[in-house]
Design a protein around this motif. Sequence first.
Motif, PDB file in Angstrom:
ATOM      1  N   ALA A 241     -10.737  -3.981   6.344  1.00 48.70           N
ATOM      2  CA  ALA A 241      -9.623  -4.283   7.251  1.00 48.70           C
ATOM      3  C   ALA A 241      -8.276  -4.368   6.534  1.00 48.70           C
ATOM      4  CB  ALA A 241      -9.904  -5.581   8.013  1.00 48.70           C
ATOM      5  N   GLY A 242      -8.041  -3.452   5.622  1.00 51.18           N
ATOM      6  CA  GLY A 242      -6.747  -3.391   4.938  1.00 51.18           C
ATOM      7  C   GLY A 242      -6.522  -4.472   3.905  1.00 51.18           C
ATOM      8  N   THR A 243      -7.577  -5.143   3.464  1.00 56.00           N
ATOM      9  CA  THR A 243      -7.423  -6.219   2.480  1.00 56.00           C
ATOM     10  C   THR A 243      -6.897  -5.683   1.155  1.00 56.00           C
ATOM     11  OG1 THR A 243      -9.187  -7.530   3.471  1.00 56.00           O
ATOM     12  CG2 THR A 243      -8.645  -7.994   1.168  1.00 56.00           C
ATOM     13  N   LEU A 244      -5.784  -6.241   0.706  1.00 56.26           N
ATOM     14  CA  LEU A 244      -5.201  -5.912  -0.590  1.00 56.26           C
ATOM     15  C   LEU A 244      -4.702  -7.194  -1.247  1.00 56.26           C
ATOM     16  CD1 LEU A 244      -3.046  -2.666  -0.073  1.00 56.26           C
ATOM     17  CD2 LEU A 244      -5.175  -2.891  -1.359  1.00 56.26           C
ATOM     18  N   LEU A 245      -5.168  -7.453  -2.454  1.00 56.04           N
ATOM     19  CA  LEU A 245      -4.700  -8.605  -3.221  1.00 56.04           C
ATOM     20  C   LEU A 245      -4.399  -8.147  -4.642  1.00 56.04           C
ATOM     21  CD1 LEU A 245      -7.594  -9.833  -1.572  1.00 56.04           C
ATOM     22  CD2 LEU A 245      -6.084 -11.792  -1.880  1.00 56.04           C
ATOM     23  N   ARG A 246      -3.505  -8.868  -5.309  1.00 59.35           N
ATOM     24  CA  ARG A 246      -3.190  -8.508  -6.691  1.00 59.35           C
ATOM     25  C   ARG A 246      -3.066  -9.765  -7.544  1.00 59.35           C
ATOM     26  NH1 ARG A 246       3.228  -7.146  -7.721  1.00 59.35           N
ATOM     27  NH2 ARG A 246       4.072  -8.990  -6.664  1.00 59.35           N
ATOM     28  N   SER A 247      -3.273  -9.567  -8.841  1.00 60.15           N
ATOM     29  CA  SER A 247      -3.098 -10.640  -9.813  1.00 60.15           C
ATOM     30  C   SER A 247      -2.227 -10.130 -10.947  1.00 60.15           C
ATOM     31  CB  SER A 247      -4.447 -11.102 -10.360  1.00 60.15           C
ATOM     32  OG  SER A 247      -4.262 -12.047 -11.406  1.00 60.15           O
ATOM     33  N   LEU A 248      -1.209 -10.907 -11.283  1.00 61.94           N
ATOM     34  CA  LEU A 248      -0.293 -10.555 -12.374  1.00 61.94           C
ATOM     35  C   LEU A 248      -0.591 -11.351 -13.633  1.00 61.94           C
ATOM     36  CD1 LEU A 248       3.031 -10.458 -10.299  1.00 61.94           C
ATOM     37  CD2 LEU A 248       1.569  -8.522 -10.916  1.00 61.94           C
ATOM     38  N   ASP A 249      -1.642 -12.194 -13.591  1.00 63.83           N
ATOM     39  CA  ASP A 249      -1.931 -13.062 -14.728  1.00 63.83           C
ATOM     40  C   ASP A 249      -3.415 -13.006 -15.112  1.00 63.83           C
ATOM     41  OD1 ASP A 249      -2.997 -14.379 -12.559  1.00 63.83           O
ATOM     42  OD2 ASP A 249      -1.645 -16.105 -12.669  1.00 63.83           O
ATOM     43  N   ASP A 250      -3.946 -11.788 -15.173  1.00 62.15           N
ATOM     44  CA  ASP A 250      -5.330 -11.564 -15.617  1.00 62.15           C
ATOM     45  C   ASP A 250      -6.361 -12.284 -14.762  1.00 62.15           C
ATOM     46  OD1 ASP A 250      -4.593  -9.895 -17.795  1.00 62.15           O
ATOM     47  OD2 ASP A 250      -4.103 -11.666 -18.975  1.00 62.15           O
ATOM     48  N   GLY A 251      -6.091 -12.430 -13.474  1.00 59.94           N
ATOM     49  CA  GLY A 251      -7.062 -13.011 -12.560  1.00 59.94           C
ATOM     50  C   GLY A 251      -7.012 -14.512 -12.413  1.00 59.94           C
ATOM     51  N   ALA A 252      -6.061 -15.170 -13.077  1.00 59.27           N
ATOM     52  CA  ALA A 252      -5.958 -16.633 -12.937  1.00 59.27           C
ATOM     53  C   ALA A 252      -5.550 -17.005 -11.513  1.00 59.27           C
ATOM     54  CB  ALA A 252      -4.965 -17.193 -13.948  1.00 59.27           C
ATOM     55  N   THR A 253      -4.620 -16.246 -10.947  1.00 58.58           N
ATOM     56  CA  THR A 253      -4.196 -16.460  -9.567  1.00 58.58           C
ATOM     57  C   THR A 253      -4.098 -15.103  -8.874  1.00 58.58           C
ATOM     58  OG1 THR A 253      -1.825 -16.349 -10.129  1.00 58.58           O
ATOM     59  CG2 THR A 253      -2.880 -18.527 -10.155  1.00 58.58           C
ATOM     60  N   TRP A 254      -4.263 -15.149  -7.558  1.00 56.03           N
ATOM     61  CA  TRP A 254      -4.198 -13.928  -6.750  1.00 56.03           C
ATOM     62  C   TRP A 254      -3.263 -14.142  -5.569  1.00 56.03           C
ATOM     63  CZ3 TRP A 254      -6.947  -9.408  -7.867  1.00 56.03           C
ATOM     64  CH2 TRP A 254      -7.873  -9.521  -8.915  1.00 56.03           C
ATOM     65  N   GLU A 255      -2.575 -13.090  -5.192  1.00 52.25           N
ATOM     66  CA  GLU A 255      -1.724 -13.145  -4.002  1.00 52.25           C
ATOM     67  C   GLU A 255      -2.044 -11.974  -3.085  1.00 52.25           C
ATOM     68  OE1 GLU A 255       2.449 -12.297  -4.545  1.00 52.25           O
ATOM     69  OE2 GLU A 255       2.049 -11.323  -6.476  1.00 52.25           O
ATOM     70  N   ARG A 256      -2.001 -12.236  -1.794  1.00 52.43           N
ATOM     71  CA  ARG A 256      -2.224 -11.164  -0.822  1.00 52.43           C
ATOM     72  C   ARG A 256      -0.921 -10.394  -0.646  1.00 52.43           C
ATOM     73  NH1 ARG A 256      -6.614 -10.930   2.804  1.00 52.43           N
ATOM     74  NH2 ARG A 256      -6.379  -9.258   4.346  1.00 52.43           N
ATOM     75  N   VAL A 257      -1.014  -9.075  -0.653  1.00 48.98           N
ATOM     76  CA  VAL A 257       0.181  -8.247  -0.473  1.00 48.98           C
ATOM     77  C   VAL A 257       0.112  -7.585   0.899  1.00 48.98           C
ATOM     78  CG1 VAL A 257       0.466  -7.850  -2.937  1.00 48.98           C
ATOM     79  CG2 VAL A 257      -0.899  -6.249  -1.588  1.00 48.98           C
ATOM     80  N   THR A 258       1.264  -7.253   1.424  1.00 47.88           N
ATOM     81  CA  THR A 258       1.338  -6.606   2.733  1.00 47.88           C
ATOM     82  C   THR A 258       0.646  -5.252   2.678  1.00 47.88           C
ATOM     83  OG1 THR A 258       3.426  -7.701   3.229  1.00 47.88           O
ATOM     84  CG2 THR A 258       2.874  -5.762   4.538  1.00 47.88           C
ATOM     85  N   SER A 259      -0.351  -5.071   3.529  1.00 46.81           N
ATOM     86  CA  SER A 259      -1.124  -3.837   3.507  1.00 46.81           C
ATOM     87  C   SER A 259      -0.459  -2.771   4.369  1.00 46.81           C
ATOM     88  CB  SER A 259      -2.544  -4.092   4.018  1.00 46.81           C
ATOM     89  OG  SER A 259      -3.287  -2.893   4.032  1.00 46.81           O
ATOM     90  N   PRO A 260      -0.449  -1.538   3.879  1.00 42.36           N
ATOM     91  CA  PRO A 260       0.152  -0.452   4.663  1.00 42.36           C
ATOM     92  C   PRO A 260      -0.798   0.119   5.701  1.00 42.36           C
ATOM     93  CG  PRO A 260      -0.634   0.409   2.588  1.00 42.36           C
ATOM     94  CD  PRO A 260      -0.914  -1.072   2.563  1.00 42.36           C
ATOM     95  N   TYR A 261      -2.029  -0.403   5.766  1.00 47.76           N
ATOM     96  CA  TYR A 261      -3.047   0.200   6.612  1.00 47.76           C
ATOM     97  C   TYR A 261      -4.022  -0.888   7.032  1.00 47.76           C
ATOM     98  CZ  TYR A 261      -7.040   3.301   7.765  1.00 47.76           C
ATOM     99  OH  TYR A 261      -8.075   3.942   8.383  1.00 47.76           O
ATOM    100  N   SER A 262      -4.457  -0.872   8.283  1.00 46.15           N
ATOM    101  CA  SER A 262      -5.361  -1.906   8.788  1.00 46.15           C
ATOM    102  C   SER A 262      -6.830  -1.506   8.690  1.00 46.15           C
ATOM    103  CB  SER A 262      -5.028  -2.249  10.243  1.00 46.15           C
ATOM    104  OG  SER A 262      -5.152  -1.097  11.070  1.00 46.15           O
ATOM    105  N   GLY A 263      -7.093  -0.269   8.291  1.00 46.59           N
ATOM    106  CA  GLY A 263      -8.464   0.169   8.102  1.00 46.59           C
ATOM    107  C   GLY A 263      -8.982  -0.223   6.730  1.00 46.59           C
ATOM    108  N   SER A 264     -10.252   0.016   6.490  1.00 51.04           N
ATOM    109  CA  SER A 264     -10.870  -0.436   5.250  1.00 51.04           C
ATOM    110  C   SER A 264     -10.538   0.478   4.072  1.00 51.04           C
ATOM    111  CB  SER A 264     -12.386  -0.518   5.414  1.00 51.04           C
ATOM    112  OG  SER A 264     -12.735  -1.565   6.287  1.00 51.04           O
TER     113      SER A 264
END
Length: 375
Positions: A241-264
């Motif tokens: 369902a368009g899930t996108l997350l990123r980590s800028l600190d080697d996986g210590a924390t994660w943030e959800r980013v705005t997805s350009p697509y609602s499909g998988s």
Amino acid sequence: MRRFDVACCATVLAVALGWPVTSPAVEFSLLPALPTELASERLLLDAAVDGQRVLVGGEQGNILYSEDKGASWFQADVPVSLAVTSVAFAGDGRAWATAHDGYLLASRDSGATWEVSLTGSDVAELSVNALEAQVEALRVALDEATPETRTDAEWALDDAEFALDEARIAIDEGMTSPLLEAWFIDERVGYVLGAYGVFLRTDDGGDTWVSHADRLVNPDSYHLYGIARSTSGTLVLAGEAGTLLRSLDDGATWERVTSPYSGSFFGAVGPADGSLLVFGLRGNVFRSTDEGASWQLVDTGDRRTLMCGAVGEDGSIVLAGAAGAVLRSTEGDANFRIVDVGNSRVFSGITQTSDGRYLLVGFGGVFELPGAGNE
């Protein structure tokens, strides 16, 4: 003699001698994988390479390995007959495989023999530990909530408590959902992704695992299908369902980013040019050149669903999926061309051998991308 053969012989002997046989029924999927000459032609779901060694895995616990870059195959000794969804190498002879029912398998001899590292009950227990901490934090947040934020805090706590109850039940009954991807940054740091938001991490080469699902903004527990790392170290998770997350600190924390697509999204890769690519349903491919903060549609001219991808040593990128879909960029950028493979197979895994050839797996077994040097 294999353990399965010994058990069968013992049962036959007991019946012949008139001894009572009272062994409890065992699910077929939890018996060792049966040897078969057809294993390389059956449904295979993933592939991985480490030097000359190629590893593939698929249905009914079939894991095969090749010592000559895919020219010939041997069937590995696997303790379960569960469908194997992914395989990965982690250096120093270590290999990992994810399977249905929450099983994680480990090998110390580059995939020739395997043992169970985690069962579904083990994964459920790891999830309980993380969810208990999350519930406690949400209760504190609810106590401190303002009238404006109280409703959202109550909903978040209800969702977490429900997930905790489900996880506790799964400890006794075992998970029925699959783990979907094993992925290692190096010999020590690795991740396991799964259905319903399962997200595990190890920092000691798989000796211990910890659930990091509570670090993700994934309130609906969407399936997690793919993980990749940019050349600068940004991690990106892609899923249902368009899930996108990123980590800028080697996986210590994660943030959800705005997805350009609602499909998988079914996968992600980190090309050599520093960008990130995610891909999935209906041939959708999106590219980020700012470490996953924003995403732009890549027009490939193809609408077939994409399920796997790989970045070659030469910087080339290959994406593949349903109905014989294969896309390739030889420049290592987002300029893909459609490769005619002459069939309509479903490809679910891809890897590149040490001599530069691309091997695809899916229905019908192993398939080599045609052409000299795969060009």
